[in-house]
Design an enzyme around this catalytic site. Structure first.
Site, PDB file in Angstrom:
ATOM      1  N   HIS A  68       0.854  -1.181   0.000  1.00 52.84           N
ATOM      2  CA  HIS A  68       0.000   0.000   0.000  1.00 52.84           C
ATOM      3  C   HIS A  68       0.892   1.233   0.000  1.00 52.84           C
ATOM      4  O   HIS A  68       2.121   1.142   0.124  1.00 52.84           O
ATOM      5  CB  HIS A  68      -0.952  -0.006   1.200  1.00 52.84           C
ATOM      6  CG  HIS A  68      -2.213  -0.778   0.960  1.00 52.84           C
ATOM      7  ND1 HIS A  68      -3.110  -0.434  -0.031  1.00 52.84           N
ATOM      8  CD2 HIS A  68      -2.723  -1.875   1.569  1.00 52.84           C
ATOM      9  CE1 HIS A  68      -4.120  -1.284  -0.029  1.00 52.84           C
ATOM     10  NE2 HIS A  68      -3.910  -2.178   0.933  1.00 52.84           N
TER      11      HIS A  68
ATOM     12  N   ASP B 243      -0.058   7.067  -3.554  1.00 54.25           N
ATOM     13  CA  ASP B 243      -1.181   6.682  -4.417  1.00 54.25           C
ATOM     14  C   ASP B 243      -1.488   7.718  -5.490  1.00 54.25           C
ATOM     15  O   ASP B 243      -1.659   7.378  -6.666  1.00 54.25           O
ATOM     16  CB  ASP B 243      -2.449   6.483  -3.571  1.00 54.25           C
ATOM     17  CG  ASP B 243      -2.473   5.138  -2.861  1.00 54.25           C
ATOM     18  OD1 ASP B 243      -1.635   4.280  -3.177  1.00 54.25           O
ATOM     19  OD2 ASP B 243      -3.331   4.964  -1.985  1.00 54.25           O
TER      20      ASP B 243
END
Length: 361
Positions: free
Chosen positions: A128, A158
């Site tokens: 992540h 991200d």
């Protein structure tokens, strides 16, 4: 409306950077169709408030069914761009990898977004935003001296290092197609994008002006004139008086001696203490008013609840209310082809019949 009006984008539903990329292209006018699994996928919020899905249409397709894959390929045959965020090899196993799609539609831009990239020892493992930041050196650099690394939300990995690099790659590949070149695969890895974002720090490190330590450098809170200070009401102000002329304005507004040294590192602890004491004397609103119309580079640290009311942001409509939801407006601004929000977040599979009739009918 928008500069990408007429561009057809097929986004295979995922989480995080892929949907942000699709949202960004939709904000700029592209016709973005999101492919959901039947029943919808994983989401951190009620789909009605998932702003990463705004501006898109959504269809439901079972990609574990050969008929579903065949339908996806029919849609890809009519798309300019395809976006997917599976682990390496998954799209190939399902039957719509880049070789298949580009063979059918040679001018297609096939955008892939992963954390680790398409190859390498970690490529097939989960991760992540935080784990991707960890290995690039970026996470190590964020935080106070002597303290642990601090988490910059999931903005840096991200969305900045992942989604926006995928957007840039897609637009670059489309430019090549527009010039008569072939379509191609855009391999956007978050680790690559985050590393690229740290180019300035790597240059400063090579030149001896950035130490590989946390909280001791010019842009990481090490300098007292580039830091955050608490105010009398428990809120904060941000100070970014880097240039000498801006630092001089800061001193003048705070009624501090004009000969206070700026770049003498030995005096930084005393300067930090002086600034901290002064800002703690008044509430945030006082400092916001005092520094509102000058070049001292001081601004109040606003919460999400207060940011839309900031005079500068309000004057530009940086935040808008669309379908009852406060959200950031499309950016950047275009003079001839302004981008507008035209659709609220699509529910899973909401536009299946409409899209099939529109794209394949």
């Amino acid at each position: 409306m928008g500069p990408l009006d007429g561009l057809k984008v097929l986004e295979v539903g995922g989480i995080g950077p892929g949907p942000f990329c699709g949202m960004y292209l939709a904000d700029l006018g592209a016709d973005v169709v999101r492919v959901d699994r039947p029943g919808g996928g994983v989401t951190a919020v009620d789909p009605r408030f998932d702003l990463l899905q705004r501006g898109k249409r959504a269809i439901a397709v079972d990609l574990k069914d050969p008929a579903g894959v065949a339908l996806l390929l029919r849609l890809a045959d009519r798309a300019d761009v395809l976006i997917e965020g599976f682990r390496p090899g998954v799209a190939e196993r399902l039957g719509f990898g880049p070789d298949v799609c580009l063979h059918r539609r040679p001018q297609l831009v096939y955008g892939r977004i992963t954390g680790w990239g398409q190859e390498g020892p970690r490529a097939h493992t989960a991760g992540h935003d935080l784990t991707y930041l960890a290995v690039t050196g970026a996470l190590h650099a964020i935080g106070r001296a002597g303290g642990p690394p601090q988490i910059p939300l999931n903005l840096l990995g991200d969305f900045a290092g992942g989604a926006m690099y995928l957007v840039a790659g897609i637009l670059a590949a489309l430019w090549r197609v527009r010039g008569g070149g072939p379509g191609q695969v855009v391999d956007a890895a978050i680790v690559d994008g985050v590393a690229h974002l740290t180019a300035m720090q790597w240059g400063m490190h090579a030149g001896g002006t950035w130490l590989d330590e946390r909280g001791v450098n010019l842009f990481d809170g090490g300098a007292p004139f580039y830091d955050v200070y608490a105010t009398a009401d428990g809120r904060h102000v941000a100070v970014a008086a880097l240039e000498p002329q801006f630092f001089a304005e800061l001193l003048a507004r705070l009624d501090l001696p004009a000969d206070t040294p700026q770049y003498d590192r030995a005096s930084w602890p005393q300067l930090r203490e002086l600034l901290a004491r002064r800002f703690a004397e008044q509430p945030q609103a006082h400092w916001a008013q005092l520094f509102a119309d000058n070049d001292a580079c001081v601004a109040p640290v606003l919460s999400m609840g207060h940011a839309p009311t900031d005079p500068q942001l309000a004057s530009r409509s940086t935040y808008v209310v669309h379908d009852g939801v406060t959200q950031p407006a499309p950016a950047p601004r275009f003079s001839a082809t302004p981008a507008e929000l035209d659709r609220p977040p699509a529910l899973p599979g909401e536009h299946t019949a409409e899209v099939l009739a529109d794209w394949c009918g």
